[in-house]
Design an enzyme around this catalytic site. Structure first.
Site, PDB file in Angstrom:
ATOM      1  N   SER A 134       0.860  -1.171   0.000  1.00 13.40           N
ATOM      2  CA  SER A 134       0.000   0.000   0.000  1.00 13.40           C
ATOM      3  C   SER A 134       0.901   1.227   0.000  1.00 13.40           C
ATOM      4  O   SER A 134       2.085   1.144   0.361  1.00 13.40           O
ATOM      5  CB  SER A 134      -0.885   0.003   1.258  1.00 13.40           C
ATOM      6  OG  SER A 134      -1.459   1.261   1.491  1.00 13.40           O
ATOM      7  N   TYR A 147      -1.201  -0.368  10.834  1.00  8.60           N
ATOM      8  CA  TYR A 147      -1.292  -0.802   9.435  1.00  8.60           C
ATOM      9  C   TYR A 147      -0.038  -0.402   8.660  1.00  8.60           C
ATOM     10  O   TYR A 147       0.564  -1.231   7.967  1.00  8.60           O
ATOM     11  CB  TYR A 147      -2.531  -0.193   8.794  1.00  8.60           C
ATOM     12  CG  TYR A 147      -2.720  -0.559   7.347  1.00  8.60           C
ATOM     13  CD1 TYR A 147      -2.980  -1.873   6.966  1.00  8.60           C
ATOM     14  CD2 TYR A 147      -2.635   0.411   6.347  1.00  8.60           C
ATOM     15  CE1 TYR A 147      -3.157  -2.206   5.631  1.00  8.60           C
ATOM     16  CE2 TYR A 147      -2.809   0.080   5.013  1.00  8.60           C
ATOM     17  CZ  TYR A 147      -3.074  -1.225   4.654  1.00  8.60           C
ATOM     18  OH  TYR A 147      -3.235  -1.557   3.328  1.00  8.60           O
TER      19      TYR A 147
END
Length: 274
Positions: A134, A147
């Site tokens: 990501s 995350y």
């Protein structure tokens, strides 16, 4: 030559499902996996798709699926580590248990699968491991410490693994989408509800809950098919790039890591106040 095979995790929806269809359309034999096989039943209707139950946090599950591939086809040409979720929230409120769960899925899971397939790829002198990361794996933002930490770890481990396996003919690639038109943000909301919230961070909770620009229906979101196309491109390329950012947001966000820390912090401080 026999048909190429791909093992893809997290195929129940979104990027994983789109990736399975992309590989099937390119005439691969696909081993599509999910924790609940009912979620991928329609994929199993394709003659070249073998659906499997797989929890990436379970060593026995990982071994069983990899052994099944080798027994049935004798080869593993591509591994796509897609399964993951976003454990967002201020780090002070994230318990060690929650952090461990985040890393177990997003970091230890890909590591388990890479360790399981690498002996077969090394023996064949060929193979590609694609780790779906990501933009958060390169730029950490407010309320995304757990995350981002997991995705930073995936990025670093991928860089190391790429150097370690290149001599065996095995490529390691990172795909870096920005916002994607999936249900990812819904899971973020569910995770935020798990925490004992500190009043000191209400603005960060509000930012995460109202982060429409970063959601799947925001103006910067790309389709799961676009991410799947990048994953397939990496798997079929004889000399894949180390990284594939997907979407303009991802391309521009990657440049933010070159900003001085003070300027980057000021930008996020402005976002928090707004």
């Amino acid at each position: 030559m026999s048909q190429k095979t791909a093992l893809i995790t997290g195929c129940s929806s979104g990027i994983g499902r789109a990736t399975a269809w992309a590989f099937l359309d390119d005439d691969w034999k696909v081993y599509a996996t999910a924790r609940n096989p009912a979620d991928i039943q329609t994929l199993g209707e394709h003659e070249d798709c073998d659906i499997n139950t797989l929890d990436v946090t379970d060593d026995e599950d990982v071994a069983r699926v990899v052994d099944r591939m080798v027994d049935q086809d004798g080869r593993i040409d591509a591994l796509v580590n897609n399964a993951g979720y976003g454990g967002h929230g201020p780090l002070e409120d994230v318990t060690v248990e929650h952090l461990h769960e985040q890393f177990d899925v997003n970091v230890y899971g890909p590591h388990r699968l890479a360790r399981a397939v690498l002996p077969h790829m090394r023996a064949a002198g060929d193979g590609t491991i694609v780790n779906v990361s990501s933009v958060a794996g390169r730029v950490a933002a407010l309320g995304m410490g757990a995350y981002s930490g997991s995705k930073h770890a995936v990025e670093a481990m991928s860089d190391t693994l790429r150097l370690e396996t290149e001599r065996f003919g095995v490529d390691v690639v990172v795909v870096q989408p920005g916002p994607v038109e999936t249900q990812f943000r819904e899971r973020v909301g569910e995770e935020l509800d798990r925490y004992d919230r500190s009043d000191a961070y209400e603005d960060i909770y509000d930012f995460q809950e109202d982060a429409n620009l970063l959601g799947g229906d925001g103006p910067f979101a790309v389709s799961p098919d676009e991410v799947a196309d990048a994953i397939l491109e990496a798997a079929v390329s004889p000399s894949p790039k180390a990284r594939y950012p997907v979407g303009r947001f991802a391309e521009y966000a990657m440049l933010a890591r070159f900003l001085p820390d003070g300027i980057r912090d000021s930008v996020f401080g402005l976002l928090r106040r707004l």
